[in-house]
Scaffold this motif. Structure first.
Motif, mmCIF file in Angstrom:
data_model
loop_
_atom_site.group_PDB
_atom_site.id
_atom_site.type_symbol
_atom_site.label_atom_id
_atom_site.label_comp_id
_atom_site.label_asym_id
_atom_site.label_seq_id
_atom_site.Cartn_x
_atom_site.Cartn_y
_atom_site.Cartn_z
ATOM 1 N N MET A 61 -5.780 10.475 3.126
ATOM 2 C CA MET A 61 -4.795 10.716 1.997
ATOM 3 C C MET A 61 -5.354 11.562 0.769
ATOM 4 S SD MET A 61 -2.596 7.348 1.755
ATOM 5 C CE MET A 61 -1.987 6.344 2.888
ATOM 6 N N ILE A 91 4.104 2.315 -4.169
ATOM 7 C CA ILE A 91 5.029 2.370 -3.183
ATOM 8 C C ILE A 91 5.054 1.013 -2.361
ATOM 9 C CG2 ILE A 91 5.681 3.316 -0.626
ATOM 10 C CD1 ILE A 91 4.742 5.979 -2.059
ATOM 11 N N PHE A 92 3.972 0.601 -2.246
ATOM 12 C CA PHE A 92 3.939 -1.219 -1.782
ATOM 13 C C PHE A 92 4.754 -1.917 -2.593
ATOM 14 C CE2 PHE A 92 -0.540 -1.017 0.416
ATOM 15 C CZ PHE A 92 0.063 -0.192 1.500
ATOM 16 N N ALA A 93 4.792 -1.747 -3.995
ATOM 17 C CA ALA A 93 5.631 -2.485 -4.780
ATOM 18 C C ALA A 93 6.885 -2.084 -5.008
ATOM 19 C CB ALA A 93 4.797 -2.385 -6.344
ATOM 20 N N GLY A 94 7.404 -1.089 -4.180
ATOM 21 C CA GLY A 94 8.733 -0.756 -4.161
ATOM 22 C C GLY A 94 9.379 0.278 -5.207
ATOM 23 N N GLN A 153 9.548 7.092 -4.649
ATOM 24 C CA GLN A 153 8.582 8.133 -4.591
ATOM 25 C C GLN A 153 8.488 9.136 -5.673
ATOM 26 O OE1 GLN A 153 6.734 8.624 -1.705
ATOM 27 N NE2 GLN A 153 5.729 10.219 -2.347
ATOM 28 N N ARG A 197 -6.159 4.479 -9.006
ATOM 29 C CA ARG A 197 -5.611 3.615 -8.231
ATOM 30 C C ARG A 197 -5.297 2.272 -8.636
ATOM 31 N NH1 ARG A 197 -7.560 3.230 -2.247
ATOM 32 N NH2 ARG A 197 -9.256 2.166 -3.173
ATOM 33 N N GLU A 242 -1.884 10.788 -3.114
ATOM 34 C CA GLU A 242 -1.312 9.601 -2.330
ATOM 35 C C GLU A 242 -1.952 8.350 -2.329
ATOM 36 O OE1 GLU A 242 0.186 12.537 1.330
ATOM 37 O OE2 GLU A 242 -1.779 12.141 1.132
ATOM 38 N N THR A 273 -0.953 6.820 -5.501
ATOM 39 C CA THR A 273 0.815 6.153 -5.364
ATOM 40 C C THR A 273 0.972 5.080 -4.342
ATOM 41 O OG1 THR A 273 1.194 8.076 -3.786
ATOM 42 C CG2 THR A 273 1.855 8.571 -6.170
ATOM 43 N N LEU A 274 0.231 4.999 -3.331
ATOM 44 C CA LEU A 274 0.139 4.120 -2.459
ATOM 45 C C LEU A 274 0.505 2.563 -2.849
ATOM 46 C CD1 LEU A 274 0.402 3.838 0.864
ATOM 47 C CD2 LEU A 274 -2.025 2.946 0.698
ATOM 48 N N PRO A 275 -0.157 2.027 -3.841
ATOM 49 C CA PRO A 275 0.083 0.671 -4.383
ATOM 50 C C PRO A 275 1.689 0.619 -5.294
ATOM 51 C CG PRO A 275 -1.985 1.355 -5.118
ATOM 52 C CD PRO A 275 -1.326 2.301 -4.630
#
Lengths: 228, 246
Positions: B102, B113-116, B119, B158, B106, B109-111
């Motif tokens: 990634m 996205i996990f947290a809802g 985008q 992150r 990316e 932002t991954l955590p």
């Protein structure tokens, strides 16, 4: 796999962990692209097994369609080619020996993919552990691995099926002459092609179940490992 | 009266090696106040990593209790632990551990996205965080295109993605040269002061001591001593003056 929901708490509405399907597909695709060579090796065994499977299927289709025409020249050509035909035979199925060979080749391929996927899991221990530290659930990891295997399965079995079909048709043409292909129905070949692809996809998904479950159960503390 | 974010009470932890039981922690008591900068120091094999993993919700004690933000982690199921790791704790590793496939953005932002988070908001916040760690123009780069120090900055961004209460840093400067390491320490210190994030780092790095509010020394599975900033500056000063005399 985690299926239970978080306990009811005052802020339960916010206690949410998600990985949208689109994002999982993106991650799976990127993983395959970055580890292209490794994916290629995993896919190669699938391509070979499915090519063999499809080759046998289409070869049988071809011989069968030749026999169905009732043309005596075709019948003799088939007997010369080694098909064991009695005067009353009107259709050719795959012989037990062929079935056994196909089964064995698929089995060998399955073991090969399991092996390759297990290697890929152990290469990615830290990545998986890190994702878990960031809040990934077991099922996120499972889904990513299944998606990767699905993509590999689709590409590999499509390539294998095409190679197998082409080989069967070319060899049939060389053996029996171009007119032998005439009675062969397109729908029959298409069916064999789709069947091979389905078998390939199924094989790829079956092979990844154990490695993916292993990856999903990995503990987040693995992310702290010092060695590669 | 400041808020206690981590409370460790009488924690024992032992690992089974074949038939032998190996104690790693033998009764640790520790309270960490919110917003402080804590270093855990100790030789390898002292139980430092075990304590660190326990505080980070990565491991459960054999006996005793660990409370993170007044929640007993032994009571949490796998889902709740994952949620805790996602929202309450930011992790920084010695080996950076960016997801290799990634880009920097990316990864950050991954955590979220996990947290809802959706985008668009995640990207906006991710860019903001990368700007804060000084990598605004590098957001499209993959980890292997970044230097070690830059990778660790991405990891810091992150770790802050979901505004955690705690940042756990496991030897964050271990794989960096002196200057880059010092930059990362400054960044962490700055964040701890500005955002009131509790920073807990396991370290061998004596540069860490200068910025720590508190240093916890571990030896043989027990806390040897806890030094506060003021006591510490004296001992560090002594080291410095001794070094000067040599």
């Amino acid at each position: 796999m985690q299926t239970h929901e978080p306990h009811q708490t005052s802020d339960s509405a916010q206690r949410l962990l998600v990985l949208p399907l689109g994002k999982s597909i993106q991650i799976a695709f990127q993983s395959l692209r970055v580890r292209f060579l490794r994916s290629l090796i995993t896919v190669a065994s699938l391509v070979l097994a499915i090519a063999f499977f499809c080759f046998t299927q289409v070869g049988t289709d071809l011989a069968d369609s030749m026999l169905q025409t009732g043309n005596d020249g075709f019948r003799q050509a088939l007997v010369r080619a080694g098909y064991d035909l009695s005067p009353v035979t009107t259709s050719i199925g795959s012989t037990p020996k062929q079935k056994w060979l196909m089964f064995l080749s698929l089995l060998v391929c399955l073991v090969g993919i399991v092996n390759a996927q297990l290697m890929s899991v152990s290469e990615r221990v830290r990545e998986i552990g890190t994702m878990k530290c960031l809040g990934a659930l077991d099922r996120f990891i499972l889904r990513i691995f299944l998606l990767e295997a699905g993509m590999q399965g689709l590409v590999g079995s499509a390539a294998g099926a095409l190679v197998g079909t082409a080989a069967a048709l070319i060899i049939g043409m060389v053996r029996f002459g171009p007119q032998a292909l005439k009675p062969l129905a397109f729908s029959q070949v298409a069916f064999s092609l789709l069947l091979s692809m389905a078998v390939g996809l199924g094989l790829s998904l079956t092979a990844v179940i154990y490695p993916a479950a292993k990856a999903a159960r990995m503990q987040p503390v693995e992310a702290m490992r010092r060695e590669f | 009266m400041s808020h206690i974010i981590i409370r460790v009470t009488n924690v024992h932890k032992s690992f089974k090696l074949g038939r032998i039981e190996l104690p790693a922690l033998r009764g640790v008591n520790l309270e960490i106040e919110k917003g402080r900068y804590i270093s855990i120091m100790g030789p390898s094999g002292s139980g430092k990593s075990t304590l660190f993993n326990m505080i980070g919700g990565l491991d459960k004690p054999t006996s005793g209790k660990v409370f993170i933000d007044e929640v007993d982690i032994a009571q949490l199921d796998a889902y709740e632990l994952a949620w805790l790791r996602c929202r309450k704790i930011g992790y920084i590793f010695q080996t950076f551990n960016l997801i290799q496939v990634m880009t920097a953005l990316e990864n950050v932002t991954l955590p979220m996205i996990f947290a809802g988070m959706d985008q668009e908001r995640a990207v906006e916040k991710g860019l903001e965080l990368l700007k804060m760690v000084g990598l605004a123009d590098r957001f499209r780069h993959k980890p292997f295109e970044l230097s070690g120090g830059q990778q660790q900055r991405v990891a810091v961004a992150r770790a802050l993605a979901n505004d955690p209460a705690i940042i756990l840093a496991d030897e964050p400067t271990g794989n960096l040269d002196l200057t880059t390491g010092a930059e990362i320490i400054d960044l962490l210190k700055h964040l701890s002061a500005e955002r009131k994030v509790t920073v807990i780092s396991a370290t061998h790095d004596f540069k860490m001591l200068n910025v720590s509010d508190q240093v916890v020394w571990i030896r043989d599975g027990r806390i040897e001593k806890i030094e506060n900033r003021d006591e510490l500056s004296i001992s560090v000063g002594q080291i410095d003056s001794r070094a000067l005399q040599d």
